[in-house]
Design an enzyme around this catalytic site. Structure first.
Site, PDB file in Angstrom:
ATOM      1  N   ASP A  19      -6.554  -6.260   5.041  1.00 18.09           N
ATOM      2  CA  ASP A  19      -5.944  -4.929   4.994  1.00 18.09           C
ATOM      3  C   ASP A  19      -5.928  -4.325   6.388  1.00 18.09           C
ATOM      4  O   ASP A  19      -6.972  -4.089   6.982  1.00 18.09           O
ATOM      5  CB  ASP A  19      -6.794  -4.060   4.044  1.00 18.09           C
ATOM      6  N   MET A  21     -12.158   4.300  -0.168  1.00 18.86           N
ATOM      7  CA  MET A  21     -12.786   4.612   1.124  1.00 18.86           C
ATOM      8  C   MET A  21     -13.455   5.967   0.974  1.00 18.86           C
ATOM      9  O   MET A  21     -13.024   6.975   1.559  1.00 18.86           O
ATOM     10  CB  MET A  21     -11.707   4.621   2.227  1.00 18.86           C
ATOM     11  N   HIS A  24      -8.586   0.747  -3.486  1.00 22.69           N
ATOM     12  CA  HIS A  24      -9.488   0.597  -2.340  1.00 22.69           C
ATOM     13  C   HIS A  24     -10.136   1.948  -2.076  1.00 22.69           C
ATOM     14  O   HIS A  24      -9.509   2.843  -1.513  1.00 22.69           O
ATOM     15  CB  HIS A  24      -8.645   0.098  -1.149  1.00 22.69           C
ATOM     16  N   SER A  78       0.837  -1.194   0.000  1.00 19.29           N
ATOM     17  CA  SER A  78       0.000   0.000   0.000  1.00 19.29           C
ATOM     18  C   SER A  78       0.871   1.241   0.000  1.00 19.29           C
ATOM     19  O   SER A  78       1.633   1.483   0.938  1.00 19.29           O
ATOM     20  CB  SER A  78      -0.905   0.024   1.244  1.00 19.29           C
ATOM     21  N   MET A 118      -9.004   8.033  -0.069  1.00 25.34           N
ATOM     22  CA  MET A 118      -9.801   8.506   1.077  1.00 25.34           C
ATOM     23  C   MET A 118     -10.304   9.918   0.816  1.00 25.34           C
ATOM     24  O   MET A 118      -9.553  10.757   0.310  1.00 25.34           O
ATOM     25  CB  MET A 118      -8.940   8.517   2.337  1.00 25.34           C
ATOM     26  N   HIS A 149      -1.444  -1.599  -3.793  1.00 24.35           N
ATOM     27  CA  HIS A 149      -2.751  -1.294  -3.211  1.00 24.35           C
ATOM     28  C   HIS A 149      -2.847   0.224  -3.077  1.00 24.35           C
ATOM     29  O   HIS A 149      -1.962   0.859  -2.494  1.00 24.35           O
ATOM     30  CB  HIS A 149      -2.830  -1.980  -1.842  1.00 24.35           C
ATOM     31  N   MET A 190     -11.321  -5.779   6.390  1.00 20.33           N
ATOM     32  CA  MET A 190     -10.548  -4.719   7.050  1.00 20.33           C
ATOM     33  C   MET A 190     -10.186  -5.180   8.463  1.00 20.33           C
ATOM     34  O   MET A 190     -11.062  -5.444   9.279  1.00 20.33           O
ATOM     35  CB  MET A 190     -11.366  -3.429   7.141  1.00 20.33           C
ATOM     36  N   ASP A 207      -4.895   3.297  -1.658  1.00 23.88           N
ATOM     37  CA  ASP A 207      -5.900   3.686  -0.668  1.00 23.88           C
ATOM     38  C   ASP A 207      -6.429   5.081  -0.946  1.00 23.88           C
ATOM     39  O   ASP A 207      -5.738   6.068  -0.705  1.00 23.88           O
ATOM     40  CB  ASP A 207      -5.290   3.643   0.736  1.00 23.88           C
TER      41      ASP A 207
HETATM   42  C1  DX5 Z   1      -6.241   1.714   6.013  1.00 28.73           C
HETATM   43  C2  DX5 Z   1      -5.832   1.355   4.628  1.00 28.73           C
HETATM   44  C3  DX5 Z   1      -4.733   0.364   4.586  1.00 28.73           C
HETATM   45  C4  DX5 Z   1      -3.457   0.859   5.194  1.00 28.73           C
HETATM   46  C5  DX5 Z   1      -2.717  -0.306   5.768  1.00 28.73           C
HETATM   47  O1  DX5 Z   1      -7.356   2.526   5.958  1.00 28.73           O
HETATM   48  O2  DX5 Z   1      -6.922   0.807   3.917  1.00 28.73           O
HETATM   49  O3  DX5 Z   1      -4.509  -0.138   3.290  1.00 28.73           O
HETATM   50  O4  DX5 Z   1      -2.643   1.533   4.262  1.00 28.73           O
HETATM   51  O5  DX5 Z   1      -1.653   0.149   6.532  1.00 28.73           O
HETATM   52  P1  DX5 Z   1      -0.818  -0.788   7.496  1.00 28.73           P
HETATM   53  O6  DX5 Z   1      -0.289  -1.946   6.699  1.00 28.73           O
HETATM   54  O7  DX5 Z   1       0.255   0.111   8.014  1.00 28.73           O
HETATM   55  O8  DX5 Z   1      -1.760  -1.242   8.583  1.00 28.73           O
HETATM   56 ZN    ZN Z   2      -6.577  -0.295   1.942  1.00 28.30          ZN
END
Ligand code: DX5
Ligand code: ZN
Length: 223
Positions: free
Chosen positions: A180, A76, A74, A16, A45, A41, A145, A43
């Site tokens: 994740d 969010m 992903h 990620s 947001m 990956h 998650m 992320d």
């Molecule tokens: C959290 C994200 C994850 C995050 C994981 O909201 O969806 O993908 O980057 O981070 P680590 O591996 O540090 O828990």
């Molecule tokens: Zn993620």
């Protein structure tokens, strides 16, 4: 190359980029892929669905020329369908959306499918896994998650593995179960034992000076 995550049922590590240094992303990406990560990956947001803001389609477009690796997006965000086309156009190979973010998840899954990418569905730690059962036929990926979505570097929630154990037997061999949050050398084995195929890792790779060594250590812990 971009379909690699589906060509084998071997466990895959998805790096990620949320924890990468954004000022030198091309080098960061090169380092983790050469270091043994299977794909990336992404992320996304929006500051509404989760209390953090990361990046949008332009970011994905900027890193697309850097690598042929599979981009697992992903989302969010609220209204994932409104933004999915832009992420696909920018180069995402998969769009994973949150069931809590939409009113009609069946319609959303079908519409994302029409964009010509893989479809993933995910849920917050507080959401019951049974909510995904009616949608299983419509998706390629189920993402569990194991932290509250929003930030990397949080502690792994082992109770979420119950969801993996419940849903894996209901999934087809061509579908993938992803996890994740909080995955590292100490937590990955229990997740694998619960049936996980894809492991998202941010801080346990990017916060280490030697990314290749960090990935190798995580892989070794798979056993
Ligand atoms: C959290 C994200 C994850 C995050 C994981 O909201 O969806 O993908 O980057 O981070 P680590 O591996 O540090 O828990
Ligand atoms: Zn993620």
């Amino acid at each position: 190359m971009t379909d690699k995550p589906f060509t084998s049922s071997a466990p895959m590590i998805s790096a990620s980029v949320l924890s990468a240094d954004f000022s030198k992303l091309d080098r960061e990406i090169d380092e983790v892929l050469k270091g043994g990560a299977d794909f990336l990956h992404l992320d996304v947001m929006d500051g509404h669905f989760v209390p953090n803001i990361s990046f949008g389609p332009h970011y994905v477009e900027s890193i697309r020329p850097v690598t042929k690796a599979y981009f697992d997006a992903h989302l969010m965000i609220d209204e994932p369908l409104r933004y999915a086309p832009a992420f696909v156009k920018a180069g995402a190979n998969n769009i994973t959306f949150h069931i809590e973010a939409v009113e009609d998840p069946e319609m959303v899954a079908k519409e994302i499918r029409k964009l010509g990418v893989h479809v993933g569905i995910t849920l917050r730690p507080m959401t019951r896994i049974e909510t995904l059962y009616p949608l299983l036929d419509l998706v390629d990926v189920v993402l569990i998650m194991s932290v509250k979505p929003g930030f990397s570097g949080q502690k792994f929630m082992p109770d979420q593995l119950e969801k993996a154990r419940a849903i894996k037997p209901r999934m087809r061999p061509d579908q993938r179960l992803e996890i994740d949050g909080g995955i590292n050398a100490a937590t990955i084995r229990q997740a694998r034992d619960a049936g996980i195929d894809w492991f998202v890792v941010a801080s346990a790779i990017f916060d280490k000076p030697d990314r290749g060594a960090a990935i190798a250590e995580i892989r070794r812990a798979l056993g």
